[in-house]
Design a protein around this motif. Sequence first.
Motif, short mmCIF file in Angstrom:
data_model
loop_
_atom_site.label_atom_id
_atom_site.label_comp_id
_atom_site.label_asym_id
_atom_site.label_seq_id
_atom_site.Cartn_x
_atom_site.Cartn_y
_atom_site.Cartn_z
N UNK A 1 -1.06 8.11 1.21
CA UNK A 1 -0.13 7.81 2.29
C UNK A 1 0.26 6.32 2.32
N UNK A 2 -0.68 5.45 1.98
CA UNK A 2 -0.38 4.02 1.93
C UNK A 2 0.60 3.72 0.78
N UNK A 3 0.39 4.34 -0.38
CA UNK A 3 1.27 4.10 -1.53
C UNK A 3 2.66 4.64 -1.32
N UNK A 4 2.80 5.67 -0.53
CA UNK A 4 4.10 6.30 -0.33
C UNK A 4 4.73 5.97 1.02
N UNK A 5 4.23 4.91 1.66
CA UNK A 5 4.88 4.38 2.84
C UNK A 5 4.70 5.16 4.13
N UNK A 6 3.69 6.00 4.22
CA UNK A 6 3.49 6.73 5.47
C UNK A 6 2.60 5.96 6.44
N UNK A 7 1.78 5.05 5.90
CA UNK A 7 0.90 4.23 6.73
C UNK A 7 1.28 2.78 6.50
N UNK A 8 1.36 2.00 7.56
CA UNK A 8 1.70 0.57 7.42
C UNK A 8 0.49 -0.26 7.07
#
Length: 127
Positions: free
Chosen positions: A120-127
């Motif tokens: 999720x971090x790599x795909x922009x779902x988590x800031x």
Amino acid sequence: MTERTTPTFPQYVGYLFGRPLPRSMQDWVLRDVTGPGSTMRYLVRFVVPATLLLLLFLLIPGPIWVPLAMIALLVVPLAYFAIALMTIYRRHRLQQHGLDPDLVGERERRRRDAVRNDYERRHGRID
């Protein structure tokens, strides 16, 4: 006098045969059932005693491959079913000692959550 946190030899033998340990040893039980190497310890505790008993087949006269085949025909399914029932047995041991049975899958759950968070971090779902 402080309570022991590891089992004595008689307590350990009783533990191997299914007896619960005192509450002061819950941390030891948790490490034994869910810690590093727990899967190998579990398999050794099931397969080695049975294999030692099955070595009596070597006393059967005849070619050596006959008793070895008989041993293999019993050890392979034993190991298969031991692996299949491992989670159930480990959950039972935790519950027997007053611990949360859901701790069995805790390491796997943490690893899965870390992979998910990384995704999720790599795909922009988590800031």
